[in-house]
Scaffold this active site. Sequence first.
Site, PDB file in Angstrom:
ATOM      1  N   HIS A  33       0.440  -1.061  -0.057  1.00  0.00           N
ATOM      2  CA  HIS A  33      -0.007  -0.095  -0.367  1.00  0.00           C
ATOM      3  C   HIS A  33       0.745   1.538   0.418  1.00  0.00           C
ATOM      4  O   HIS A  33       1.774   1.272   0.307  1.00  0.00           O
ATOM      5  CB  HIS A  33      -0.974  -0.069   1.388  1.00  0.00           C
TER       6      HIS A  33
HETATM    7  P1  TYD Z   1      -1.108  -3.149   7.542  1.00  0.00           P
HETATM    8  O1  TYD Z   1      -0.692  -1.727   8.142  1.00  0.00           O
HETATM    9  O2  TYD Z   1      -2.402  -2.900   6.741  1.00  0.00           O
HETATM   10  O3  TYD Z   1      -0.047  -4.231   7.572  1.00  0.00           O
HETATM   11  P2  TYD Z   1       0.006  -4.485   6.062  1.00  0.00           P
HETATM   12  O4  TYD Z   1       0.195  -3.686   4.960  1.00  0.00           O
HETATM   13  O5  TYD Z   1       1.538  -4.801   6.116  1.00  0.00           O
HETATM   14  O6  TYD Z   1      -1.167  -5.536   5.947  1.00  0.00           O
HETATM   15  O7  TYD Z   1      -2.491  -3.156   9.249  1.00  0.00           O
HETATM   16  C1  TYD Z   1      -2.883  -4.339   9.021  1.00  0.00           C
HETATM   17  C2  TYD Z   1      -3.465  -4.218  10.680  1.00  0.00           C
HETATM   18  O8  TYD Z   1      -3.861  -3.239  11.959  1.00  0.00           O
HETATM   19  C3  TYD Z   1      -5.064  -2.235   9.957  1.00  0.00           C
HETATM   20  O9  TYD Z   1      -6.234  -3.645   9.994  1.00  0.00           O
HETATM   21  C4  TYD Z   1      -5.380  -1.641  10.793  1.00  0.00           C
HETATM   22  C5  TYD Z   1      -4.256  -2.384  11.506  1.00  0.00           C
HETATM   23  N1  TYD Z   1      -3.504  -1.360  12.073  1.00  0.00           N
HETATM   24  C6  TYD Z   1      -3.526  -0.619  13.300  1.00  0.00           C
HETATM   25  O10 TYD Z   1      -5.084  -0.606  13.989  1.00  0.00           O
HETATM   26  N2  TYD Z   1      -2.521   0.379  13.994  1.00  0.00           N
HETATM   27  C7  TYD Z   1      -1.239   0.462  12.764  1.00  0.00           C
HETATM   28  O11 TYD Z   1      -0.319   1.360  13.842  1.00  0.00           O
HETATM   29  C8  TYD Z   1      -1.582  -0.258  11.888  1.00  0.00           C
HETATM   30  C9  TYD Z   1       0.705   0.308  11.593  1.00  0.00           C
HETATM   31  C10 TYD Z   1      -2.393  -1.207  11.667  1.00  0.00           C
END
Ligand code: TYD
Length: 135
Positions: free
Chosen positions: A49
Amino acid sequence: MKATLIDLPKFEDPRGNLSFVEEENHIPFKIKRTYWIYDVPGGQVRGGHAFKKQEELIIALSGSFDVVIDNGKIKEIFSLNRSYYGLYVPAGLWRQMINFSTNSLALVLSSTEFEGIDYIRDYDDFLNYRTTHEK
Ligand code: TYD
């Protein structure tokens, strides 16, 4: 802007080494949030992303992984495998984290609190965003 590797201070010591990072001193933003990624099963990919606002510093505190940075035209791969440097990722770049070693630990210092609306999760949306926000 481009993603760049930033060397952090390193105090080598027979008792064990020490590194640190100060906001606005070693990295060009104030730290609003810290999160970490761990227990990544072999072959898994994180990220995939872009952020509209969020800037970050990614450090391999333990083990190793690769960060793929894509500006919509060119992809660069940064291998992180030491805890005394990090990858600064400005806003507006697509990024993926791949090739996690066993027991690797990725620390991410972020310039923003968590905001779901800051994410661009669709690659075509990202390409459209780049054409209208070319930096
Ligand atoms: P995400 O940033 O989408 O991780 P990746 O792209 O590696 O899969 O985050 C995964 C989940 O965690 C998403 O549902 C949002 C949550 N999240 C938070 O609640 N707080 C945060 O600081 C982060 C980084 C993620």
